[in-house]
Design an enzyme around this catalytic site. Sequence first.
Site, PDB file in Angstrom:
ATOM      1  N   LEU A  32      -4.111  58.841  28.530  1.00 14.31           N
ATOM      2  CA  LEU A  32      -3.107  58.125  27.773  1.00 14.31           C
ATOM      3  C   LEU A  32      -1.737  58.344  28.320  1.00 14.31           C
ATOM      4  CD1 LEU A  32      -3.220  58.099  24.007  1.00 14.31           C
ATOM      5  CD2 LEU A  32      -3.100  56.347  25.641  1.00 14.31           C
ATOM      6  N   ASP A  91     -10.998  52.752  23.310  1.00 11.32           N
ATOM      7  CA  ASP A  91      -9.697  53.367  23.036  1.00 11.32           C
ATOM      8  C   ASP A  91      -8.546  52.475  23.472  1.00 11.32           C
ATOM      9  OD1 ASP A  91     -10.750  53.947  25.703  1.00 11.32           O
ATOM     10  OD2 ASP A  91      -8.841  54.954  26.017  1.00 11.32           O
ATOM     11  N   GLU A  92      -7.401  52.745  22.891  1.00 17.87           N
ATOM     12  CA  GLU A  92      -6.102  52.252  23.346  1.00 17.87           C
ATOM     13  C   GLU A  92      -6.010  50.740  23.510  1.00 17.87           C
ATOM     14  OE1 GLU A  92      -4.446  56.124  25.682  1.00 17.87           O
ATOM     15  OE2 GLU A  92      -5.461  54.629  26.888  1.00 17.87           O
ATOM     16  N   VAL A  93      -6.470  50.025  22.534  1.00 15.69           N
ATOM     17  CA  VAL A  93      -6.249  48.579  22.540  1.00 15.69           C
ATOM     18  C   VAL A  93      -4.802  48.335  22.131  1.00 15.69           C
ATOM     19  CG1 VAL A  93      -6.910  46.375  21.554  1.00 15.69           C
ATOM     20  CG2 VAL A  93      -8.651  48.124  21.971  1.00 15.69           C
TER      21      VAL A  93
END
Length: 926
Positions: free
Chosen positions: A3, A570-572
């Site tokens: 991230l 994850d992390e849309v």
Amino acid sequence: MYLSSHRHWESKRRQMAVLSSVTMDWKRLCLSTCFLISFSSVAYSQVVTQETLSYMGKYLVVKYQVIDNFRDTLKTYQAQITLVNSGTKPIPARGWAIFFCQGNLVEPKHHPYPEGVLLEDQGIRFRHYQGCVFSFEPDGIFEDIPSGATRTFRFLSENFSVARTDTYPNWYVAAPGLEARVIANTAGETLEWVGAFDKENKWKRYDYKTEEAEGHDRYDPYTPAARYEVNRVSDLNGAPKHVIPTPVELKVNGDGFLQLNTKDWTIFAPEQFSNEARILGEYLGIVVSNTRRQSRTIVFKVADVKVTVDGKELSTKEAYELTVDVTNDVIEIKAKEPEGAFYGAMTLLNLKDEKGRVPEVSVMDAPRFSYRGLMLDVGRNFHPVEDVLRLLDVMSRYKLNTFHFHLTDDEGWRIEIPELPELTQVAGRRCHDLEENECLLPFQGSGPTSSPRGSGFYTVEDYKRILRYAAQRHIRVIPEVDMPGHGHASIKAMEARRRKLLKENDEGANRYVLVDDDDPSWYKSIQLYTDNAVNPCLSSTYNFVNTVVQTLVEVHRDVMPLTIYHFGGDEVAKGAWQNSTACDVLLTSGFDFRNYKDLKEYFVRQVSNITSRYGLDLAAWEDGVMESGSTPYTRSELQNNGVYAYTWDNVWEWGVAGRAYKLANAGYKVIMAQATHLYFDHPYEPDPEERGLYWAPRFTNTRKTFSFMPSDLYANADVDRSGNPIEHEDLCGEDGEDCPKLKKPENIFGMQGHLWSEAIRTRQQADYMLFPRFLALAERAWHEASWERNKSDNLTRIREREKDWTDFANTLGYRELARLDDLGIEYRIPPPGAKLTHGTIVTNVAFPGLRVEYSSDSGVTWCDVKDNMSVSPGSTILLRTRSATGGRHSRVVSLRVSGTQAGSATRTAPLGLVFITFIFSLMRIF
């Protein structure tokens, strides 16, 4: 799933603030025109030839320097680029652009900037393409660079930069229609062209005070004296632990030993343990016999071995009993299942010393967790088959049993899917193709050609080879194909497929498309992509998922049946699909969901339906199975028998550490994957010269990983990202709702370490980041220490943990690191600590047993540091640590000896602040 979001201080909260007012269809404009105007029309006014680019690649020298991280309260830092013409010809003022990669957005207040952003007073125009890829080109007032002349300009980037490896190598110069050329002085891995981080406002991330808040980064690079305090551990002059990871029970039955190097031993095993006997024989150079001898033999036996701890029976499948009988020259390994037999063999192998001797012991052992994992990211940078096999070998030696294979990401697709060759032909390669028709952009500093690490993939046969090797060592392989976020590579590949088939008038052109043509939504992902969200409202998306899953099931079938499919999740990015026509149709057609925010859950359910039809369990990163915030999706809505959630996002002050317990309580099988302790892409020290990202903790050393308590999550909270002690309200919120109690401990299935590869481009770099932290991971995943179970008496827990760490650190320094040397693992060698006492130098190392060397002639000659060695006032001493077998050395540190013989470092750094962090890392702050 690394991230950038978390690598940066406030980016999650701020990432869409500027963008919310953008209503233009910028994404479509950029896709159709940005790449075609990569150089401004003015740039064509002077002809640049191939000879020009070749000259610039060879003679243009680039220098990069961070100038100031303190300038405006976390928003931006200032950096400087200097261009030097070291050749004899002038460099023209137009017609070329230099491409580079960095993880922070350049000139963020101007973003989005489809036309680029011109720094008018400096004559430089910056452009952003996708992800980390940027360029700058001369424009406006920029003039030719004569021979020997320089041009320097400054610019702003988002957040902060405090490490040399924040800068990526292989900058290159390009012009339309010509072959790009790497700028020679930026090639390779030295990064010597990146300036020193020699001031506080360069090595610290922030230091500010406003009416609303204040923030002070307490971390300074360690001086030798500060490192001496951090390293403090008793030298026991030997390895107290007989084997790592620590067995449940190991008894020494005498002072004798068996010598296994005599070439007259044999191994005997029943048929069901033949694989385990063969592997042990290969390691020891001992033949496997069909006939059992009475002595000088290693015997495998089938037995119902049971191991209990505090009345709880551990895994029977992986339990074993090992006995070394010196009197009869016999070694017995008993187990019920092949897994247990294998781990008994690995314990025997790890008991053997460098002379081939095995002590007279008996062992009863089984693991605390049935899932003991390591994740390798091959999407960002590719790791060849041989490197993967080597890693699997070390995993098996230290009893890790799950290999989480992160096969895809925005920057690359690494597994062959025969029905969809574009996935590897296009998304498995990087090059200078700004439209990404033939390959992906040169992410992660790959350079303009399809070179190793940036480019590469596993054929079906490569992948099966990995599966076979893992299966023989009882390591389960879990493939991950990351969707719906992190989909840039797969999207570009399927767009290339569609274009190709449309030209051929093939009716199947749209069968696997992953994006909606009628979607003007604009978003920016954490890693700076505006086109990486696979659309969940297209039936073609699920054609794609089904084909990938079906292929993986078939590839696994005859080697290692696939049991778990990891879809990432994850992390849309916020804003994805908001204006998609396909999603509008879906949301207004009697669909169960009523809001575009629910579309990710719809995607998850569809993937669940597909995978359940193949009899698979499902796995995802924690945010893949949660609503925005920390509410898990209703477990009963997912059809798989088991759904695994990998809980990684635990930066203590963000208030989300409780997600692990919320997911376990909601019925998910939780894998502890906490970034503060188990992300091995982070530095070992808060030093600009240490490789790694630093979005979760500023650093993670081996001691911190060793100290992780997966069964007492909140007790791991030590300091925030600034280095301040964590307070109860910071961790749990004023009402404590961020710290739910664990009601279903049976759903904590295991733990996993992670190697994300953004900044890892070589095998040596991977070794450095993984080892020796890997050994601490193996210890905690297999063995629950008594101090972990002592939750009522914190002071006693700390004392017991310190003793255990002392034993572990000495075992590493006196034995295990030498074993890694023998295996060819180029682990990180910790630099020494040092202090001056009454005119003599005293040194220590994080792992006692390693030698410290000094040089008083600027590194020309090196000698071992001796006890009570005197030093001359006014001198500068260089120090380094030797590897266990002496073939390599650590990073060199310098110690200045003042006239009063008080030690300091090349940079001054307040010891008190470093020591505060060290002290609180030993305590439970809760």
